[in-house]
Design a protein around this motif. Structure first.
Motif, PDB file in Angstrom:
ATOM      1  N   PHE A  82      13.565 -57.350  -0.222  1.00 32.44           N
ATOM      2  CA  PHE A  82      12.137 -57.360   0.119  1.00 32.44           C
ATOM      3  C   PHE A  82      11.714 -56.093   0.855  1.00 32.44           C
ATOM      4  O   PHE A  82      10.576 -55.648   0.730  1.00 32.44           O
ATOM      5  N   ARG A  83      12.632 -55.473   1.594  1.00 32.97           N
ATOM      6  CA  ARG A  83      12.289 -54.266   2.355  1.00 32.97           C
ATOM      7  C   ARG A  83      11.849 -53.114   1.454  1.00 32.97           C
ATOM      8  O   ARG A  83      11.197 -52.187   1.899  1.00 32.97           O
ATOM      9  N   LEU A  84      12.169 -53.208   0.167  1.00 33.30           N
ATOM     10  CA  LEU A  84      11.719 -52.193  -0.783  1.00 33.30           C
ATOM     11  C   LEU A  84      10.195 -52.137  -0.832  1.00 33.30           C
ATOM     12  O   LEU A  84       9.613 -51.067  -1.020  1.00 33.30           O
ATOM     13  N   SER A  85       9.538 -53.260  -0.616  1.00 29.92           N
ATOM     14  CA  SER A  85       8.065 -53.292  -0.640  1.00 29.92           C
ATOM     15  C   SER A  85       7.451 -52.640   0.597  1.00 29.92           C
ATOM     16  O   SER A  85       6.249 -52.382   0.626  1.00 29.92           O
ATOM     17  N   GLU A  86       8.258 -52.348   1.601  1.00 34.58           N
ATOM     18  CA  GLU A  86       7.773 -51.667   2.805  1.00 34.58           C
ATOM     19  C   GLU A  86       7.761 -50.150   2.635  1.00 34.58           C
ATOM     20  O   GLU A  86       7.227 -49.435   3.470  1.00 34.58           O
ATOM     21  N   LYS A  87       8.368 -49.671   1.578  1.00 35.70           N
ATOM     22  CA  LYS A  87       8.424 -48.234   1.310  1.00 35.70           C
ATOM     23  C   LYS A  87       7.128 -47.794   0.620  1.00 35.70           C
ATOM     24  O   LYS A  87       6.449 -48.592  -0.016  1.00 35.70           O
ATOM     25  N   PRO A  88       6.770 -46.503   0.714  1.00 33.25           N
ATOM     26  CA  PRO A  88       5.492 -46.040   0.152  1.00 33.25           C
ATOM     27  C   PRO A  88       5.334 -46.309  -1.349  1.00 33.25           C
ATOM     28  O   PRO A  88       4.246 -46.610  -1.798  1.00 33.25           O
ATOM     29  N   ALA A  89       6.393 -46.202  -2.117  1.00 30.70           N
ATOM     30  CA  ALA A  89       6.295 -46.409  -3.572  1.00 30.70           C
ATOM     31  C   ALA A  89       7.634 -46.897  -4.110  1.00 30.70           C
ATOM     32  O   ALA A  89       8.232 -46.282  -4.989  1.00 30.70           O
ATOM     33  N   GLY A  90       8.093 -48.013  -3.564  1.00 32.87           N
ATOM     34  CA  GLY A  90       9.353 -48.583  -4.015  1.00 32.87           C
ATOM     35  C   GLY A  90       9.260 -49.080  -5.444  1.00 32.87           C
ATOM     36  O   GLY A  90       8.175 -49.404  -5.933  1.00 32.87           O
ATOM     37  N   CYS A  91      10.405 -49.137  -6.106  1.00 33.57           N
ATOM     38  CA  CYS A  91      10.451 -49.657  -7.471  1.00 33.57           C
ATOM     39  C   CYS A  91      11.873 -50.083  -7.799  1.00 33.57           C
ATOM     40  O   CYS A  91      12.818 -49.740  -7.095  1.00 33.57           O
ATOM     41  N   VAL A  92      11.994 -50.849  -8.881  1.00 32.90           N
ATOM     42  CA  VAL A  92      13.298 -51.306  -9.355  1.00 32.90           C
ATOM     43  C   VAL A  92      13.470 -50.821 -10.785  1.00 32.90           C
ATOM     44  O   VAL A  92      12.571 -50.977 -11.612  1.00 32.90           O
ATOM     45  N   ILE A  93      14.613 -50.228 -11.046  1.00 34.86           N
ATOM     46  CA  ILE A  93      14.960 -49.803 -12.401  1.00 34.86           C
ATOM     47  C   ILE A  93      16.212 -50.565 -12.809  1.00 34.86           C
ATOM     48  O   ILE A  93      17.253 -50.463 -12.163  1.00 34.86           O
ATOM     49  N   TRP A  94      16.074 -51.345 -13.866  1.00 36.49           N
ATOM     50  CA  TRP A  94      17.173 -52.142 -14.411  1.00 36.49           C
ATOM     51  C   TRP A  94      17.639 -51.426 -15.670  1.00 36.49           C
ATOM     52  O   TRP A  94      16.915 -51.351 -16.662  1.00 36.49           O
ATOM     53  N   ILE A  95      18.832 -50.874 -15.616  1.00 39.55           N
ATOM     54  CA  ILE A  95      19.379 -50.075 -16.706  1.00 39.55           C
ATOM     55  C   ILE A  95      20.134 -50.987 -17.669  1.00 39.55           C
ATOM     56  O   ILE A  95      21.022 -51.734 -17.253  1.00 39.55           O
ATOM     57  N   ILE A  96      19.776 -50.907 -18.933  1.00 37.71           N
ATOM     58  CA  ILE A  96      20.487 -51.640 -19.981  1.00 37.71           C
ATOM     59  C   ILE A  96      21.362 -50.618 -20.705  1.00 37.71           C
ATOM     60  O   ILE A  96      20.860 -49.602 -21.195  1.00 37.71           O
ATOM     61  N   PHE A  97      22.672 -50.895 -20.748  1.00 38.42           N
ATOM     62  CA  PHE A  97      23.604 -49.906 -21.301  1.00 38.42           C
ATOM     63  C   PHE A  97      24.559 -50.538 -22.298  1.00 38.42           C
ATOM     64  O   PHE A  97      24.722 -51.759 -22.349  1.00 38.42           O
ATOM     65  N   ASP A  98      25.187 -49.691 -23.095  1.00 40.13           N
ATOM     66  CA  ASP A  98      26.204 -50.128 -24.043  1.00 40.13           C
ATOM     67  C   ASP A  98      27.500 -50.424 -23.280  1.00 40.13           C
ATOM     68  O   ASP A  98      27.957 -49.595 -22.489  1.00 40.13           O
TER      69      ASP A  98
END
Length: 167
Positions: A82-98
């Motif tokens: 949840f602390r990611l939402s306290e950052k100025p422009a937090g985001c989540v990147i979910w990498i799909i890989f082989d």
């Protein structure tokens, strides 16, 4: 030689770091080729603020939490700090890989426009510990939220991801 499922679970920390380094490498390579080497990358010393890597281009700073799973994995949700939402422009990147080559196939994106705060985590379900206490009760993890895969937007290529991050 194909990578076994056992290797992915036994060496999951190794794989996590490897995917992170490959991601940073791909972003730096794209910055080299198309963006005049403007990408700056930093890493936190302590992992308690919800992000794995900080990337900056010009005035846009992104605190990024990385997640990864191989294609056709049954993973349908991710735990997000949840602390990611306290950052100025937090985001989540979910990498799909082989699974065998670790080549990136696509990305799942959860975030806002550049320089805009991350929204929606407050409404997300609070995660619970995977193991119960002595009575079997699985207590809530107050700072962790559960996001289902359907909350993420699919991004097909690293160029599209760079645009999502920095405009």
């Amino acid at each position: 030689m194909a990578t076994s499922n056992a290797q992915h679970s036994v060496n999951s920390s190794y794989r996590e770091k490897l995917i992170e380094h490959l991601f940073i490498s791909e972003m730096l390579k794209l910055s080299w080729i198309k963006h005049d080497c403007m990408l700056e990358v930093s890493k936190p010393e302590v992992d308690n603020a919800g992000y794995d890597v900080l990337m900056e281009v010009g005035s846009v700073i992104r605190h990024i939490q990385l997640k990864a799973s191989f294609r056709n994995s049954k993973t349908s949700k991710q735990n997000i700090n949840f602390r990611l939402s306290e950052k100025p422009a937090g985001c989540v990147i979910w990498i799909i890989f082989d699974k065998n080559t670790l080549a990136f196939e696509s990305f799942l994106w959860y975030g806002s426009d550049p320089n805009m705060p991350l929204t929606g985590l407050l409404e997300a379900r609070v995660a619970k510990h995977t193991k119960g206490d002595s009575t079997g009760l699985k207590k809530e993890r107050a700072n962790i939220r559960v996001l289902s895969k359907r909350k993420f937007d699919k991004v097909d290529c690293i160029d599209g991801l760079f645009y999502r991050l920095f405009g």
